[in-house]
Design a protein around this motif. Structure first.
Motif, mmCIF file in Angstrom:
data_model
loop_
_atom_site.group_PDB
_atom_site.id
_atom_site.type_symbol
_atom_site.label_atom_id
_atom_site.label_comp_id
_atom_site.label_asym_id
_atom_site.label_seq_id
_atom_site.Cartn_x
_atom_site.Cartn_y
_atom_site.Cartn_z
ATOM 1 N N ILE A 248 25.399 -2.486 60.747
ATOM 2 C CA ILE A 248 24.642 -1.591 59.491
ATOM 3 C C ILE A 248 25.584 -0.704 58.638
ATOM 4 C CG2 ILE A 248 23.081 0.531 59.429
ATOM 5 C CD1 ILE A 248 21.580 -0.470 61.652
ATOM 6 N N ARG A 249 26.594 -0.245 59.369
ATOM 7 C CA ARG A 249 27.758 0.382 58.521
ATOM 8 C C ARG A 249 28.523 -0.739 57.630
ATOM 9 N NH1 ARG A 249 30.734 4.718 61.095
ATOM 10 N NH2 ARG A 249 29.846 5.451 63.165
ATOM 11 N N LYS A 250 28.485 -1.670 57.935
ATOM 12 C CA LYS A 250 29.263 -2.774 57.060
ATOM 13 C C LYS A 250 28.272 -3.087 55.938
ATOM 14 C CE LYS A 250 30.990 -7.666 57.490
ATOM 15 N NZ LYS A 250 30.917 -8.620 58.380
ATOM 16 N N GLU A 251 27.074 -3.203 56.092
ATOM 17 C CA GLU A 251 26.021 -3.645 55.020
ATOM 18 C C GLU A 251 25.689 -2.480 54.055
ATOM 19 O OE1 GLU A 251 22.301 -5.116 56.425
ATOM 20 O OE2 GLU A 251 23.159 -6.356 58.095
ATOM 21 N N LEU A 252 25.920 -1.197 54.685
ATOM 22 C CA LEU A 252 25.712 -0.098 53.892
ATOM 23 C C LEU A 252 26.853 0.210 52.952
ATOM 24 C CD1 LEU A 252 23.695 2.512 56.145
ATOM 25 C CD2 LEU A 252 22.843 1.316 53.969
ATOM 26 N N ALA A 253 28.211 -0.183 53.722
ATOM 27 C CA ALA A 253 29.460 0.041 52.855
ATOM 28 C C ALA A 253 29.323 -0.857 51.599
ATOM 29 C CB ALA A 253 30.607 -0.230 53.977
ATOM 30 N N VAL A 254 28.934 -2.198 51.794
ATOM 31 C CA VAL A 254 28.833 -3.013 50.622
ATOM 32 C C VAL A 254 28.006 -2.496 49.438
ATOM 33 C CG1 VAL A 254 28.252 -5.420 49.993
ATOM 34 C CG2 VAL A 254 29.385 -5.240 52.182
ATOM 35 N N LEU A 255 26.931 -1.926 49.814
ATOM 36 C CA LEU A 255 26.176 -1.183 48.893
ATOM 37 C C LEU A 255 26.754 0.100 48.367
ATOM 38 C CD1 LEU A 255 23.421 -1.613 47.620
ATOM 39 C CD2 LEU A 255 22.306 -0.477 49.405
#
Length: 558
Positions: A248-255
């Motif tokens: 989740i952290r990774k996906e949000l960081a991409v956004l």
């Protein structure tokens, strides 16, 4: 810099003073005066700023609105920012901004590019913005993405307004859903080794659980088959939970969404906040035991029904955890204001949360809740429902991979949070003026190209006289440039970030119109070129500030 916010504040004060003068000399009767509201008319013949206050005063003053407007304008003091004041029927007062004042603002933006976003409205107050906060039991979907972008943009704006902002993700790492996740993962883990195991009926059946179990089986082999089932479920589940949170952290960081705090629900119990919050309600007489459960007596505070906080088996409800969480926010951590961004399914939770704050002697007005409505994915006119990859609902990760983070952020911001939205994947991929993201970013890139050309032609903005900027397209662009601080303050007050997206698109439209009508780099007109270079440099700074607030990239070329 002296900006449109200061101008609107000065105009408001001048109008209030003018009414007082008129009342003092008897030309207007003494009646209560409502707040002055200033607006930007859509049609240029109605001026740059207008007020309809005389219409609102007509009944109380028993006068024609146009006569009231005439008395107000007669008593206005001259302002260098304003070049014209006009009374328009049936009772409007229209103000025209001075071109000379606008030209001065261009120089001020160049001298202090970041000044356009610095607004001392928050005065250092502590504000928490809590958003996304998805149960770490599955992947993020596009609806979560909308809440993520709303929250991160709002936090950026509040910081620009002088608030001390904390961005927080609440990790639901306790309760029955987490237990179901852990048991589901252990069943899938067992299946990886050929063991017949059933996912519990209330468990998680998505393909992502199979992939997670396969990854864990590859990493740790048969370790958790050689211990008691309860211990295996607990330990393996914790590893799986941490992996889900990391994803989740990774996906949000991409956004381009980052958090200052990842708050664990478990800490509410381990650190005693749950017990303290429940004790306050108990002592205040707001809890009642009935039907073998403990209820918060919401009806005594005007709610339509009471709500269970402790189930008959002694376990706390979701509502109980939220009570403890908001006790922690307001009392333990001392936030002056809390902004929660919740999904559409939480609409009914707002009133009871406000009521429970009042029961804990916390001003309910300190809590703002934004409900983020659902997102429908379309490709052209066709509804998109199924992921090609997994055969399930489209995940946020898939959408970001297809159209990019900038497009996702702008599209999610382009509608007010309380309205459902259609996200057109086909439009999002277009590199044309039909795509607002391309259109806005291309304006900034085009300015960068103009400045490169000027450098090649050995032209600079130094010594440019902005008083030469009197073409209608130049004036229109300048008027919009100096409105950014006003938009920022409006977003901070209304908690509606979509106004920023509207502003960016409108600014881009005005810039592209200016570009078509006014050639910037002209060797045979060096004085005009220097003046226009100043204008595009100021525009570049405002575009960059706006894009940064929206969390989007600021391209130098496209």
């Amino acid at each position: 810099m002296t900006n449109i916010l200061t101008l609107k504040q000065k105009l408001t004060q001048e109008i209030e003073n003018a009414i007082k003068k008129a009342q003092d000399d008897g030309s207007l009767p003494r009646v209560p005066v409502p707040s002055v509201v200033l607006e930007h008319p859509q049609r240029s013949e109605h001026g740059d700023i207008a007020t309809s206050l005389p219409l609102k005063l007509a009944r109380a003053m028993a006068k024609k609105p146009s006569d009231i407007a005439a008395e107000i304008t007669r008593n206005l003091s001259p302002m260098p920012e304003i070049s014209g004041v006009e009374v328009a029927l049936p009772g409007f007062i229209n103000f025209t901004i001075s071109p000379a004042w606008l030209s001065v603002q261009v120089n001020m933006i160049i001298n202090d590019p970041k000044g356009v976003t610095k607004i001392d409205a928050g005065k250092g107050k502590k504000v928490q913005v809590e958003f996304v906060s998805v149960n770490p039991t599955g992947p993020l979907h596009v609806g979560h993405g909308r809440g993520a972008v709303l929250g991160s943009t709002l936090a950026n704006v509040l910081e620009a307004c002088g608030y001390h902002v904390s961005r927080e993700y609440y990790i639901n790492d306790a309760g029955s859903q987490i237990d179901a996740f852990k048991r589901s993962l252990f069943a899938r883990y067992q299946q990886e080794f050929g063991i017949e195991a059933e996912v519990p009926q209330e468990g998680y059946f998505g393909a992502y659980m199979v992939e997670l179990a396969r990854d864990l089986a590859g990493e740790i082999d048969r370790k958790y088959l050689d211990m008691s089932e309860n211990d295996a479920i607990k330990e393996l589940g914790e590893i799986g939970l941490n992996k889900m949170i990391a994803e989740i952290r990774k996906e949000l960081a991409v956004l381009k969404v980052e958090f200052d705090e990842w708050f664990s629900e478990r800490s509410l119990y381990s650190d005693g906040y749950y017990q303290k919050a429940i004790s306050i309600l108990q002592e205040g007489g707001y809890l009642a035991n009935k039907e073998f459960a403990t209820w918060f007596v919401s009806t005594s505070l005007g709610d339509s029904k009471d709500n269970v906080v402790i189930r008959s088996d002694g376990s706390p409800t979701y509502f109980a955890a939220d009570i403890a969480y908001h006790y922690n926010k307001f009392i333990a951590r001392g936030f002056d204001r809390v902004i929660d961004i919740w999904g559409a399914d939480h609409q009914g939770h707002v009133s009871r949360m406000k009521n429970v704050l009042g029961a804990m002697d916390i001003d309910p007005g300190r809590l703002d809740v934004i409900i983020s409505q659902m997102v429908t994915l379309k490709r052209g006119g066709e509804l998109v429902r199924i992921s090609k990859r997994s055969g399930e609902l489209i995940t946020l990760k898939e959408v970001v991979e297809e159209v990019g983070a900038d497009v996702c952020r702008y599209f999610f911001l382009s509608r007010s949070a309380d309205s459902q939205m259609d996200f057109d994947l086909e439009l999002a991929m277009q590199e044309s003026s039909e795509n607002p993201v391309y259109y806005i970013q291309y304006a900034h890139a085009r300015i960068a190209s103009i400045l490169r050309l000027a450098k090649e032609e050995d032209l600079t903005h130094e010594g440019g006289d902005t008083a030469l900027l009197n073409d209608s397209s130049e004036l229109a662009l300048m008027r919009r440039l100096v409105e950014l601080p006003e938009v920022i303050e409006m977003v901070a007050k209304s908690l509606e970030p979509h106004h920023l997206a509207y502003y960016a698109l409108d600014l881009a439209t005005l810039f592209h119109s200016f570009y078509k009508q006014c050639r910037v780099v002209q060797k045979d007109k060096p004085e005009l070129s220097r003046a226009r270079l100043k204008l595009v440099i100021a525009a570049k700074a405002v575009f960059a500030s706006t894009l940064n607030l929206m969390g989007m990239t600021v391209p130098e070329s496209m």
